[in-house]
Write an enzyme that holds these catalytic residues in place. Structure first.
Site, PDB file in Angstrom:
ATOM      1  N   GLU A 198      34.766  43.802  28.861  1.00  0.00           N
ATOM      2  CA  GLU A 198      33.202  44.118  28.834  1.00  0.00           C
ATOM      3  C   GLU A 198      32.870  44.292  27.378  1.00  0.00           C
ATOM      4  OE1 GLU A 198      33.219  46.285  33.517  1.00  0.00           O
ATOM      5  OE2 GLU A 198      33.512  47.514  31.622  1.00  0.00           O
ATOM      6  N   ASP A 240      35.321  54.188  37.562  1.00  0.00           N
ATOM      7  CA  ASP A 240      34.740  55.300  38.236  1.00  0.00           C
ATOM      8  C   ASP A 240      35.443  56.608  38.059  1.00  0.00           C
ATOM      9  OD1 ASP A 240      33.173  53.133  39.259  1.00  0.00           O
ATOM     10  OD2 ASP A 240      34.006  53.286  41.069  1.00  0.00           O
TER      11      ASP A 240
END
Length: 335
Positions: free
Chosen positions: A209, A284
């Site tokens: 990313e 997360d």
């Protein structure tokens, strides 16, 4: 270091976190596959158990709760069975869901994974991003500002999965609101949204990313992040474009790399994973843990180290799973 991290873990209780982003329901079909279908060259999975857990931004909220923080959730669900189930799970866990917008005739984002002998066979996604309109985003911002104004929030986590909640304008407005109310803001970005938002405290992409967000062709790690020149170039590029105070790039088996605007040298944190079964949801856990730790006053290096330990635990389980404070404490204390 261990005592310091344990003390930080104990200080997370009471930190008040807002989670804004793409809420999802994760569905898992567990079974076995002993034959190939006559209709196509694919395995036939005999399902023995089906489970549902909060996913996406909802999983970040779940991690905040399991680490003893308090959480207010801001996002969208459909007025469907999956949306009702997701909101019930969040409420039962202790989350404040009053900031969630329920879309009439809308559809809750659902990720369905089929596993045979703990090996994922296929994932089926249901999502309708176009259902989230500017009017709904305005309601979300209004709900968020009301929580800020009431003094209920210490930190804002923005979770972008490119499922419809975030546009560049919306994300910048959310970051600006956090800045106006002196609220810490952290972002887990999506590579398709190179928004270059300003005023963020921390952003946490993984390696692929980070390269995509920087607009640089991805190169695999060399096993030595401290001397990984492409990684350093990506870090410097992102720090310049986004102007975040901190950038934490997760590197899988190579650990994490922490870049800081204050001139501190690059910090590399070796991975703590003992075994890896499933990386889904690990990001997360990292986001929830590091945001809580920063909110509790931890130094960035200690906050990142605590998040690294937490991620090392959850990847050892199959399926999306929240980190538990007691199991993290046991690992820190060597039990």
């Amino acid at each position: 270091m261990t005592k310091t991290l344990t003390n930080i873990l104990d200080s997370l209780a009471g930190c008040r976190i807002a989670v804004l982003g793409d809420l999802m329901l994760d569905r898992y079909h567990f079974g076995s596959a002993t034959r190939i279908s006559q209709e196509a060259p694919v395995p036939v999975v005999l399902v023995k158990k089906t489970t549902h857990v909060p996913g996406g931004a909802a999983n970040v909220a779940r991690n905040v709760l399991s680490l003893k923080g308090s959480v207010s959730v801001f996002g969208c669900v459909g007025a469907d069975e999956e949306g009702r189930s997701l909101l019930k799970m969040l409420c039962d866990g202790g989350a404040d869901t009053s900031g969630v917008v329920v879309i009439e005739d809308g559809h809750t984002t659902v990720k369905t994974r089929v596993l045979a002998s703990n090996q994922q066979v296929v994932r089926v996604d249901r999502e309708v991003p176009d259902e989230i309109t500017d009017e709904i985003r305005a309601r979300l911002l209004s709900n968020l500002e009301s929580a800020f104004a009431a003094g209920k929030i210490d930190a804002l986590i923005m979770e972008d999965y490119a499922k419809g909640v975030f546009t560049k304008e919306f994300m910048q407005k959310a970051a600006d609101l956090a800045g106006r109310y002196n609220v810490i803001s952290t972002l887990d970005p999506h590579p398709s949204h190179a928004f270059d938002i300003k005023g963020i405290t921390l952003m946490t992409p993984n390696r692929m990313e980070a390269f995509a967000l920087a607009g640089i062709r991805h190169e695999a790690g060399i096993g030595d992040p401290m001397n990984d020149l492409p990684l350093k170039m990506v870090g410097e590029t992102l720090m310049g474009k986004w102007s975040a105070k901190m950038l934490l790039v997760t590197l899988g088996a190579e650990g994490m790399a922490l870049f800081r605007q204050d001139g501190s040298p690059l910090l590399v944190i070796p991975t703590q994973a003992r075994q890896v079964f499933d990386v889904s949801g690990a990001g997360d856990t990292v986001m929830a843990t590091i945001t809580l730790a920063i909110c509790a006053g931890a130094q960035p290096s200690d906050a990142a180290a605590l998040a690294n330990h937490a991620a090392g635990i959850v990847v050892g389980y199959v399926g999306t799973r929240a980190i538990e404070a007691d199991e993290l404490r046991d690992v820190l204390e060597g039990k």
